[in-house]
Design a protein around this motif. Structure first.
Motif, PDB file in Angstrom:
ATOM      1  N   LEU A  44       0.799  -1.453  -0.033  1.00 12.63           N
ATOM      2  CA  LEU A  44       0.059  -0.077  -0.055  1.00 12.63           C
ATOM      3  C   LEU A  44       0.801   1.312  -0.041  1.00 12.63           C
ATOM      4  CD1 LEU A  44      -2.747   1.450   0.034  1.00 12.63           C
ATOM      5  CD2 LEU A  44      -2.703   1.040   2.169  1.00 12.63           C
ATOM      6  N   ILE A  45       1.796   1.167   0.849  1.00 12.41           N
ATOM      7  CA  ILE A  45       2.937   2.385   0.736  1.00 12.41           C
ATOM      8  C   ILE A  45       3.492   2.546  -0.741  1.00 12.41           C
ATOM      9  CG2 ILE A  45       5.027   3.249   1.531  1.00 12.41           C
ATOM     10  CD1 ILE A  45       4.641   1.910   4.253  1.00 12.41           C
ATOM     11  N   ASP A  46       3.640   1.533  -1.297  1.00 13.90           N
ATOM     12  CA  ASP A  46       4.347   1.645  -2.774  1.00 13.90           C
ATOM     13  C   ASP A  46       3.106   2.309  -3.696  1.00 13.90           C
ATOM     14  OD1 ASP A  46       6.721   0.783  -2.136  1.00 13.90           O
ATOM     15  OD2 ASP A  46       6.415  -1.092  -3.003  1.00 13.90           O
ATOM     16  N   ILE A  47       1.896   1.817  -3.464  1.00 13.71           N
ATOM     17  CA  ILE A  47       0.760   2.337  -4.255  1.00 13.71           C
ATOM     18  C   ILE A  47       0.635   3.743  -4.118  1.00 13.71           C
ATOM     19  CG2 ILE A  47      -1.787   2.252  -4.604  1.00 13.71           C
ATOM     20  CD1 ILE A  47      -1.458  -0.827  -4.213  1.00 13.71           C
ATOM     21  N   LEU A  48       0.617   4.063  -2.784  1.00 10.01           N
ATOM     22  CA  LEU A  48       0.423   5.684  -2.477  1.00 10.01           C
ATOM     23  C   LEU A  48       1.312   6.485  -2.974  1.00 10.01           C
ATOM     24  CD1 LEU A  48      -0.818   5.140   1.305  1.00 10.01           C
ATOM     25  CD2 LEU A  48      -2.249   6.164  -0.769  1.00 10.01           C
ATOM     26  N   LEU A  49       2.625   6.043  -3.041  1.00  8.89           N
ATOM     27  CA  LEU A  49       3.637   6.804  -3.545  1.00  8.89           C
ATOM     28  C   LEU A  49       3.665   6.983  -4.974  1.00  8.89           C
ATOM     29  CD1 LEU A  49       6.556   5.681  -1.256  1.00  8.89           C
ATOM     30  CD2 LEU A  49       5.614   7.690  -1.159  1.00  8.89           C
ATOM     31  N   LYS A  50       3.172   6.018  -5.695  1.00 10.33           N
ATOM     32  CA  LYS A  50       2.974   6.306  -7.111  1.00 10.33           C
ATOM     33  C   LYS A  50       1.744   6.993  -7.561  1.00 10.33           C
ATOM     34  CE  LYS A  50       5.255   1.711  -8.145  1.00 10.33           C
ATOM     35  NZ  LYS A  50       4.949   0.185  -8.287  1.00 10.33           N
ATOM     36  N   GLU A  62     -11.250  15.499  -3.783  1.00 12.59           N
ATOM     37  CA  GLU A  62     -12.675  15.363  -3.006  1.00 12.59           C
ATOM     38  C   GLU A  62     -13.558  13.928  -3.732  1.00 12.59           C
ATOM     39  OE1 GLU A  62     -14.649  19.070  -4.229  1.00 12.59           O
ATOM     40  OE2 GLU A  62     -13.971  20.299  -2.438  1.00 12.59           O
ATOM     41  N   ASN A  63     -13.353  13.677  -4.995  1.00 16.55           N
ATOM     42  CA  ASN A  63     -13.817  12.470  -5.421  1.00 16.55           C
ATOM     43  C   ASN A  63     -13.057  11.311  -5.026  1.00 16.55           C
ATOM     44  OD1 ASN A  63     -15.718  13.873  -7.052  1.00 16.55           O
ATOM     45  ND2 ASN A  63     -14.206  14.038  -8.795  1.00 16.55           N
ATOM     46  N   LEU A  64     -12.032  11.403  -4.483  1.00 19.64           N
ATOM     47  CA  LEU A  64     -10.984  10.373  -4.001  1.00 19.64           C
ATOM     48  C   LEU A  64     -11.457  10.029  -2.499  1.00 19.64           C
ATOM     49  CD1 LEU A  64      -7.647  10.966  -5.633  1.00 19.64           C
ATOM     50  CD2 LEU A  64      -8.948   8.984  -5.811  1.00 19.64           C
ATOM     51  N   MET A  65     -12.051  11.247  -1.666  1.00 20.50           N
ATOM     52  CA  MET A  65     -12.033  10.894  -0.336  1.00 20.50           C
ATOM     53  C   MET A  65     -13.041   9.707   0.207  1.00 20.50           C
ATOM     54  SD  MET A  65     -10.799  13.059   1.167  1.00 20.50           S
ATOM     55  CE  MET A  65     -11.040  12.746   2.727  1.00 20.50           C
ATOM     56  N   PRO A  66     -13.882   9.038  -0.309  1.00 20.61           N
ATOM     57  CA  PRO A  66     -14.462   7.877  -0.018  1.00 20.61           C
ATOM     58  C   PRO A  66     -13.418   6.831  -0.055  1.00 20.61           C
ATOM     59  CG  PRO A  66     -15.874   8.780  -1.477  1.00 20.61           C
ATOM     60  CD  PRO A  66     -14.564   9.716  -1.577  1.00 20.61           C
ATOM     61  N   ILE A  67     -12.531   6.713  -1.017  1.00 13.78           N
ATOM     62  CA  ILE A  67     -11.458   5.760  -1.186  1.00 13.78           C
ATOM     63  C   ILE A  67     -10.453   5.781  -0.117  1.00 13.78           C
ATOM     64  CG2 ILE A  67      -9.874   4.593  -2.784  1.00 13.78           C
ATOM     65  CD1 ILE A  67     -11.533   5.668  -4.872  1.00 13.78           C
ATOM     66  N   LEU A  68      -9.891   7.069  -0.151  1.00 11.18           N
ATOM     67  CA  LEU A  68      -8.842   7.615   0.706  1.00 11.18           C
ATOM     68  C   LEU A  68      -8.998   7.510   2.489  1.00 11.18           C
ATOM     69  CD1 LEU A  68      -7.133  10.536  -1.204  1.00 11.18           C
ATOM     70  CD2 LEU A  68      -6.329   8.038  -1.016  1.00 11.18           C
ATOM     71  N   SER A  69     -10.331   7.553   2.755  1.00  7.40           N
ATOM     72  CA  SER A  69     -10.620   7.483   4.096  1.00  7.40           C
ATOM     73  C   SER A  69     -11.329   6.282   4.368  1.00  7.40           C
ATOM     74  CB  SER A  69     -11.879   8.671   4.379  1.00  7.40           C
ATOM     75  OG  SER A  69     -12.824   8.528   3.500  1.00  7.40           O
ATOM     76  N   CYS A  70     -11.444   5.064   3.649  1.00  7.35           N
ATOM     77  CA  CYS A  70     -11.918   3.789   3.723  1.00  7.35           C
ATOM     78  C   CYS A  70     -10.895   3.081   4.733  1.00  7.35           C
ATOM     79  CB  CYS A  70     -12.148   3.123   2.490  1.00  7.35           C
ATOM     80  SG  CYS A  70     -12.831   1.488   2.472  1.00  7.35           S
ATOM     81  N   SER A  71     -11.754   2.220   5.611  1.00 10.48           N
ATOM     82  CA  SER A  71     -10.999   1.583   6.641  1.00 10.48           C
ATOM     83  C   SER A  71     -10.573  -0.135   6.082  1.00 10.48           C
ATOM     84  CB  SER A  71     -11.713   1.419   7.931  1.00 10.48           C
ATOM     85  OG  SER A  71     -13.089   0.686   7.660  1.00 10.48           O
ATOM     86  N   ASN A  72     -11.125  -0.046   4.843  1.00 12.57           N
ATOM     87  CA  ASN A  72     -10.792  -1.528   4.228  1.00 12.57           C
ATOM     88  C   ASN A  72      -9.719  -1.196   3.449  1.00 12.57           C
ATOM     89  OD1 ASN A  72     -10.613  -3.739   2.968  1.00 12.57           O
ATOM     90  ND2 ASN A  72     -12.780  -4.143   2.474  1.00 12.57           N
ATOM     91  N   GLU A  74      -7.583  -3.272   2.046  1.00  7.31           N
ATOM     92  CA  GLU A  74      -7.616  -4.116   0.766  1.00  7.31           C
ATOM     93  C   GLU A  74      -8.421  -3.450  -0.395  1.00  7.31           C
ATOM     94  OE1 GLU A  74      -5.603  -6.688   0.048  1.00  7.31           O
ATOM     95  OE2 GLU A  74      -4.635  -6.376   2.267  1.00  7.31           O
ATOM     96  N   LYS A  75      -9.568  -2.813   0.132  1.00 10.60           N
ATOM     97  CA  LYS A  75     -10.276  -2.265  -0.958  1.00 10.60           C
ATOM     98  C   LYS A  75      -9.802  -0.979  -1.508  1.00 10.60           C
ATOM     99  CE  LYS A  75     -14.867  -0.134  -1.529  1.00 10.60           C
ATOM    100  NZ  LYS A  75     -16.040   0.344  -0.971  1.00 10.60           N
ATOM    101  N   VAL A  76      -8.854  -0.305  -0.414  1.00 15.45           N
ATOM    102  CA  VAL A  76      -8.095   0.843  -1.123  1.00 15.45           C
ATOM    103  C   VAL A  76      -7.029   0.527  -2.019  1.00 15.45           C
ATOM    104  CG1 VAL A  76      -6.787   2.616  -0.019  1.00 15.45           C
ATOM    105  CG2 VAL A  76      -8.619   2.320   1.181  1.00 15.45           C
ATOM    106  N   LYS A  77      -6.298  -0.597  -1.647  1.00 19.47           N
ATOM    107  CA  LYS A  77      -5.360  -0.991  -2.693  1.00 19.47           C
ATOM    108  C   LYS A  77      -5.778  -1.143  -3.987  1.00 19.47           C
ATOM    109  CE  LYS A  77      -2.552  -3.430   0.680  1.00 19.47           C
ATOM    110  NZ  LYS A  77      -2.076  -4.919   1.152  1.00 19.47           N
ATOM    111  N   GLU A  78      -7.109  -2.112  -3.986  1.00 19.76           N
ATOM    112  CA  GLU A  78      -7.755  -2.390  -5.384  1.00 19.76           C
ATOM    113  C   GLU A  78      -8.192  -0.966  -5.998  1.00 19.76           C
ATOM    114  OE1 GLU A  78      -7.084  -5.383  -6.518  1.00 19.76           O
ATOM    115  OE2 GLU A  78      -5.892  -5.954  -4.803  1.00 19.76           O
ATOM    116  N   GLU A  79      -8.777  -0.150  -5.361  1.00 18.13           N
ATOM    117  CA  GLU A  79      -9.224   1.023  -6.005  1.00 18.13           C
ATOM    118  C   GLU A  79      -8.125   1.933  -6.697  1.00 18.13           C
ATOM    119  OE1 GLU A  79     -12.379   2.186  -6.764  1.00 18.13           O
ATOM    120  OE2 GLU A  79     -13.204   0.456  -5.921  1.00 18.13           O
ATOM    121  N   LEU A  80      -6.891   2.107  -5.903  1.00 20.52           N
ATOM    122  CA  LEU A  80      -6.133   2.903  -6.271  1.00 20.52           C
ATOM    123  C   LEU A  80      -5.303   2.149  -7.407  1.00 20.52           C
ATOM    124  CD1 LEU A  80      -4.742   4.356  -3.068  1.00 20.52           C
ATOM    125  CD2 LEU A  80      -6.169   5.423  -4.703  1.00 20.52           C
TER     126      LEU A  80
END
Length: 84
Positions: A44-50, A62-72, A74-80
């Motif tokens: 996840l760190i590698d994904i966020l840095l990319k 603003e459109n990414l907020m639901p993804i970036l603030s998600c507690s799951n 694994e879902k964040v990784k897949e979405e990003l």
């Protein structure tokens, strides 16, 4: 201290003295400052840095907020990953 680099997404504890580089998405505290743990796993760190969400426009963030603030995370990784 002069010459040190604090990585993107790192959290530095109050009154900590940073005398050496702190990696991205690490939590570091103390005097001298030391890394106590990473905020996320390496994938996840590698994904966020990319992804570099902080360089996006306000509208995109603003459109990414639901993804970036998600507690799951694994879902964040897949979405990003799909948006890279």
């Amino acid at each position: 201290m002069p010459g040190v680099h604090i990585g993107d997404g790192a959290i530095i504890g109050t009154n900590s003295v940073v005398a050496k580089d702190i990696p991205p998405y690490a939590i570091a505290v103390g005097n001298p400052c030391r890394v106590v743990r990473k905020r996320f796993d390496e994938e996840l760190i590698d994904i966020l840095l990319k992804f570099r969400w902080w360089d996006k426009s306000i509208e995109e963030i603003e459109n990414l907020m639901p993804i970036l603030s998600c507690s799951n995370l694994e879902k964040v990784k897949e979405e990003l990953k799909t948006r890279l």
